[in-house]
Design a protein around this motif. Structure first.
Motif, PDB file in Angstrom:
ATOM      1  N   SER A  32     -14.591  -0.982 -47.680  1.00 32.71           N
ATOM      2  CA  SER A  32     -14.512  -1.457 -49.290  1.00 32.71           C
ATOM      3  C   SER A  32     -13.119  -1.125 -49.750  1.00 32.71           C
ATOM      4  O   SER A  32     -13.204  -1.555 -50.853  1.00 32.71           O
ATOM      5  N   GLN A  33     -12.029  -0.782 -49.210  1.00 37.20           N
ATOM      6  CA  GLN A  33     -10.651  -0.532 -49.788  1.00 37.20           C
ATOM      7  C   GLN A  33      -9.980  -1.690 -49.577  1.00 37.20           C
ATOM      8  O   GLN A  33     -10.086  -2.552 -48.783  1.00 37.20           O
ATOM      9  N   ALA A  34      -8.845  -1.639 -50.592  1.00 39.69           N
ATOM     10  CA  ALA A  34      -8.241  -2.893 -50.729  1.00 39.69           C
ATOM     11  C   ALA A  34      -7.421  -3.259 -49.177  1.00 39.69           C
ATOM     12  O   ALA A  34      -7.154  -4.372 -48.960  1.00 39.69           O
ATOM     13  N   GLU A  35      -7.105  -2.110 -48.444  1.00 47.30           N
ATOM     14  CA  GLU A  35      -6.297  -2.369 -47.240  1.00 47.30           C
ATOM     15  C   GLU A  35      -7.220  -3.328 -46.309  1.00 47.30           C
ATOM     16  O   GLU A  35      -6.605  -4.019 -45.535  1.00 47.30           O
ATOM     17  N   TRP A  36      -8.346  -3.168 -46.478  1.00 43.29           N
ATOM     18  CA  TRP A  36      -9.487  -3.750 -45.391  1.00 43.29           C
ATOM     19  C   TRP A  36      -9.665  -5.280 -45.847  1.00 43.29           C
ATOM     20  O   TRP A  36      -9.641  -6.257 -45.114  1.00 43.29           O
ATOM     21  N   LEU A  37      -9.703  -5.239 -47.143  1.00 43.95           N
ATOM     22  CA  LEU A  37     -10.020  -6.824 -47.888  1.00 43.95           C
ATOM     23  C   LEU A  37      -8.795  -7.537 -47.855  1.00 43.95           C
ATOM     24  O   LEU A  37      -9.243  -8.934 -48.399  1.00 43.95           O
ATOM     25  N   ASP A  38      -7.515  -6.997 -47.730  1.00 37.00           N
ATOM     26  CA  ASP A  38      -6.405  -7.908 -48.052  1.00 37.00           C
ATOM     27  C   ASP A  38      -6.172  -8.789 -46.829  1.00 37.00           C
ATOM     28  O   ASP A  38      -5.364  -9.670 -46.935  1.00 37.00           O
ATOM     29  N   GLY A  39      -6.985  -8.704 -45.710  1.00 33.28           N
ATOM     30  CA  GLY A  39      -6.710  -9.551 -44.596  1.00 33.28           C
ATOM     31  C   GLY A  39      -5.348  -9.280 -43.538  1.00 33.28           C
ATOM     32  O   GLY A  39      -4.848  -9.939 -42.769  1.00 33.28           O
ATOM     33  N   LYS A  40      -4.379  -8.203 -44.144  1.00 37.70           N
ATOM     34  CA  LYS A  40      -3.265  -7.821 -43.317  1.00 37.70           C
ATOM     35  C   LYS A  40      -3.622  -7.034 -42.224  1.00 37.70           C
ATOM     36  O   LYS A  40      -4.459  -6.414 -42.191  1.00 37.70           O
ATOM     37  N   PRO A  41      -2.645  -6.980 -41.301  1.00 35.50           N
ATOM     38  CA  PRO A  41      -2.817  -5.941 -40.002  1.00 35.50           C
ATOM     39  C   PRO A  41      -3.023  -4.826 -40.220  1.00 35.50           C
ATOM     40  O   PRO A  41      -2.476  -4.152 -41.447  1.00 35.50           O
ATOM     41  N   ASP A  42      -3.609  -3.804 -39.549  1.00 37.64           N
ATOM     42  CA  ASP A  42      -3.460  -2.427 -39.457  1.00 37.64           C
ATOM     43  C   ASP A  42      -4.080  -1.894 -40.826  1.00 37.64           C
ATOM     44  O   ASP A  42      -3.482  -0.942 -41.443  1.00 37.64           O
ATOM     45  N   PRO A  43      -5.311  -2.329 -41.154  1.00 34.80           N
ATOM     46  CA  PRO A  43      -5.820  -1.975 -42.530  1.00 34.80           C
ATOM     47  C   PRO A  43      -6.279  -0.532 -42.401  1.00 34.80           C
ATOM     48  O   PRO A  43      -5.935   0.279 -43.386  1.00 34.80           O
ATOM     49  N   ILE A  44      -6.752   0.015 -41.384  1.00 36.24           N
ATOM     50  CA  ILE A  44      -7.000   1.464 -41.471  1.00 36.24           C
ATOM     51  C   ILE A  44      -5.889   2.395 -41.414  1.00 36.24           C
ATOM     52  O   ILE A  44      -5.749   3.509 -42.086  1.00 36.24           O
ATOM     53  N   ASP A  45      -4.765   1.860 -40.714  1.00 32.84           N
ATOM     54  CA  ASP A  45      -3.382   2.597 -40.577  1.00 32.84           C
ATOM     55  C   ASP A  45      -2.842   2.798 -42.210  1.00 32.84           C
ATOM     56  O   ASP A  45      -2.302   3.772 -42.782  1.00 32.84           O
ATOM     57  N   ARG A  46      -3.148   1.665 -42.606  1.00 34.17           N
ATOM     58  CA  ARG A  46      -2.272   1.743 -44.038  1.00 34.17           C
ATOM     59  C   ARG A  46      -3.132   2.209 -44.981  1.00 34.17           C
ATOM     60  O   ARG A  46      -2.742   2.849 -46.156  1.00 34.17           O
ATOM     61  N   TRP A  47      -4.572   2.187 -45.060  1.00 38.63           N
ATOM     62  CA  TRP A  47      -5.296   3.263 -45.877  1.00 38.63           C
ATOM     63  C   TRP A  47      -5.071   4.573 -45.610  1.00 38.63           C
ATOM     64  O   TRP A  47      -4.980   5.266 -46.478  1.00 38.63           O
TER      65      TRP A  47
END
Length: 217
Positions: free
Chosen positions: A55-70
């Motif tokens: 549900s977080q922005a990093e997952w929804l923005d379509g950019k690479p490595d969402p979990i690392d960025r979160w």
């Protein structure tokens, strides 16, 4: 900042569906920020973690490595609030020795298949980051679940890629390329799932499938 307790740090982490999976105390140790007196390892806390991350922005923005960025954003914020330093197991060399740190906690051990096994999460344990604190925060130790276990993990891999003597990565990838490998791809590594402690931990198959997909590319 006034001294903070383990319970307070656990509550801060829990707001983001993270848990303190172990920790250790130290003093003036190479490889850690100056003044570090304890290190706490943070990882996913189910139930709730996977739905929260998605549900977080990093997952929804379509950019690479969402979990690392979160992880960087969330654990970095916790560290700032504690006047601590956030450390991560990703981001490029030189990598922090999370494996060795985990073994120092008394809550994570080297399993019979050489994967880390944790007191509550079994072979499903993973780390999103660590907090290097300038005060001593002690985390209670536990007894390894492997001591009284029949060790089904040793026979769980369909191709014997994890049998206690090492990890045959090419054999693992070759199996995952076959139709029979769909079980591991869709539900997670059979060895990790065989652990009795893992079976009592509420990790979702979808979560495991995501990481299998990133591993097997």
């Amino acid at each position: 900042m006034a001294a903070v307790s383990l319970k307070q740090i656990e509550a801060m982490a829990a707001r983001h569906h993270l848990a303190v999976l172990g920790g250790f105390c130290c003093q003036d140790e190479a490889g850690l920020p100056a003044g570090t007196r304890s290190v706490l390892l943070l990882g996913p806390a189910e139930p709730g973690y996977w739905a929260h991350v998605k549900s977080q922005a990093e997952w929804l923005d379509g950019k690479p490595d969402p979990i690392d960025r979160w992880s960087r954003r969330v654990i970095g914020r916790i560290a700032c609030d504690l006047r601590a330093k956030a450390l991560f197991p990703f981001g490029g060399a030189p990598y922090h020795p999370f494996y060795q740190w985990a073994l120092r906690t008394g809550r994570v051990w080297d399993s019979p298949v050489r994967l880390l096994v944790q007191a509550e999460q079994g072979l499903m344990v993973s780390f999103r980051g660590a907090l290097a604190l300038k005060q001593r925060v002690e985390v209670p130790v536990a007894v390894s679940p492997c001591e009284d276990c029949a060790r089904p993990c040793l026979q769980a891999c369909p191709v014997g890629a994890l049998d206690g003597t090492g990890y045959d990565v090419p054999a693992c990838h070759a199996y995952l390329n076959q139709p029979d490998g769909a079980d591991c791809m869709n539900f997670g590594c059979a060895v990790r799932r065989a652990c009795p402690v893992s079976q009592g931990y509420a990790r979702l198959a979808e979560h495991s499938a995501y990481h299998m997909g990133t591993f097997h590319t």
